[in-house]
Design a protein around this motif. Sequence first.
Motif, short mmCIF file in Angstrom:
data_model
loop_
_atom_site.label_atom_id
_atom_site.label_comp_id
_atom_site.label_asym_id
_atom_site.label_seq_id
_atom_site.Cartn_x
_atom_site.Cartn_y
_atom_site.Cartn_z
N ASP A 1 -12.12 3.65 4.84
CA ASP A 1 -13.24 4.33 5.47
C ASP A 1 -13.15 4.27 6.99
O ASP A 1 -14.00 4.80 7.69
CB ASP A 1 -14.55 3.67 5.00
N CYS B 1 -15.19 13.41 17.30
CA CYS B 1 -15.12 13.99 15.95
C CYS B 1 -15.76 15.37 15.95
O CYS B 1 -16.90 15.53 16.39
CB CYS B 1 -15.83 13.08 14.95
N THR C 1 -15.99 4.73 11.73
CA THR C 1 -16.05 4.91 10.27
C THR C 1 -16.12 6.40 9.96
O THR C 1 -16.52 7.21 10.80
CB THR C 1 -17.26 4.20 9.67
N TYR C 2 -15.73 6.74 8.74
CA TYR C 2 -15.74 8.15 8.34
C TYR C 2 -17.15 8.73 8.40
O TYR C 2 -17.34 9.86 8.89
CB TYR C 2 -15.17 8.29 6.93
N ASN C 3 -18.14 7.98 7.94
CA ASN C 3 -19.53 8.47 7.96
C ASN C 3 -20.03 8.69 9.38
O ASN C 3 -20.73 9.67 9.66
CB ASN C 3 -20.45 7.50 7.23
N LEU D 1 -7.62 16.01 8.56
CA LEU D 1 -7.27 14.75 7.90
C LEU D 1 -6.84 14.97 6.46
O LEU D 1 -6.29 14.08 5.82
CB LEU D 1 -8.47 13.79 7.90
N ARG E 1 -8.74 12.89 1.71
CA ARG E 1 -8.05 12.59 2.97
C ARG E 1 -6.69 11.96 2.71
O ARG E 1 -6.57 11.09 1.85
CB ARG E 1 -8.90 11.64 3.82
N LEU F 1 -11.36 5.21 10.53
CA LEU F 1 -10.49 6.20 11.15
C LEU F 1 -10.14 5.74 12.57
O LEU F 1 -10.94 5.08 13.24
CB LEU F 1 -11.20 7.56 11.23
N SER G 1 -5.54 9.32 8.56
CA SER G 1 -6.66 8.51 9.06
C SER G 1 -6.74 8.50 10.59
O SER G 1 -7.42 7.66 11.17
CB SER G 1 -6.51 7.07 8.56
N CYS H 1 -18.15 9.40 11.90
CA CYS H 1 -17.40 10.55 12.39
C CYS H 1 -18.03 11.86 11.90
O CYS H 1 -18.18 12.82 12.67
CB CYS H 1 -15.95 10.46 11.92
N LEU I 1 -11.83 16.81 11.51
CA LEU I 1 -12.10 16.20 10.20
C LEU I 1 -11.28 16.84 9.09
O LEU I 1 -10.67 16.14 8.28
CB LEU I 1 -13.59 16.29 9.88
#
Length: 311
Positions: free
Chosen positions: A10, A178, A93-95, A186, A168, A12, A171, A97, A183
């Motif tokens: 999770d 972002c 973190t992905y969230n 990825l 994904r 990046l 990373s 981002c 996104l």
Amino acid sequence: MEKNATVLSDILEVQGFDISPEFAYPLFFVLLFVYSSLLFSNIGVLTLIITEKSLHQPMYFLFCNLSINDLIGNTVLLPRLMTHIISTERFITYNQCVAQAFHSHTFGSAAHMILIIMAIDRYVAICHPLRYSSIMTNRTVIGLSASAWGVSLVLVSVLIGLTVRLSRCRSVIQNAYCDNASLFKLSCDDVSINNIYGLIFTVLLFSCSIGGIGVTYIRIALICWMRKNKEMNNRALQTCTSHLVLYLIMLWSGFLTIILHRFPKYPDLRKIAYILFHIVPANLNPIIYGMQTRSLRDKITQILQGKVRAI
């Protein structure tokens, strides 16, 4: 096979800017000054409009929309960017981002929609001054503003939703921030739908923006030319110049960012263009509109004079 494997982490890594250590802190303090100025000016305008009943008018309500949008868009971008400039580790973190990309694209689309409404407001004020109060009521402006935010949120939600569904296999965010394109890059999945919708989204937004503002200003120019009223021409020049300058800055920096996504050889130029897209209009907006709007300028002058007398 390894290249196309799904990435489960999770966390990046953000590529960011390649900055020499001796320039990191000077750049950090420059951005800190820019962000502080942005907060001070926009919050100041918001506070003044909210507290002064004489400014509870449709035009100033639109100022509030712009200031709120500028505060949200830059608060999502600049603090994390400043942290990454002085940090050796640039992770997100992905969230986080996804949230940054969502708010960033909402900032851009909402700015275009709000500026269209402001162009309509200027058209009615200049070309139909006697009917202005009956056409641009508070209810009308609130409805138009809600529509602008609603349309932006829906369009951006679909844009980001199409990206979130992708798996994904990478990373590293090949950017300093972002956004949607970073996104979906990825993923090793087929992103044709993302590209098609992104193109439709961009063409629709820019067409409505350029078309709406272009038609409005052409009509204003024609009416000013036909009536040959010096007072009306001066008012049109004073109130429309600031709006048009800010719009053109935002438009061309947005165009440059979109175009440079197709040219990976110029990554730093793309990053700079996108940052300027955020910070330049947000800093100029309260200054230009504040100084060119008589009622707002008078209130600011009164406050400053009061503070000088108190000292």
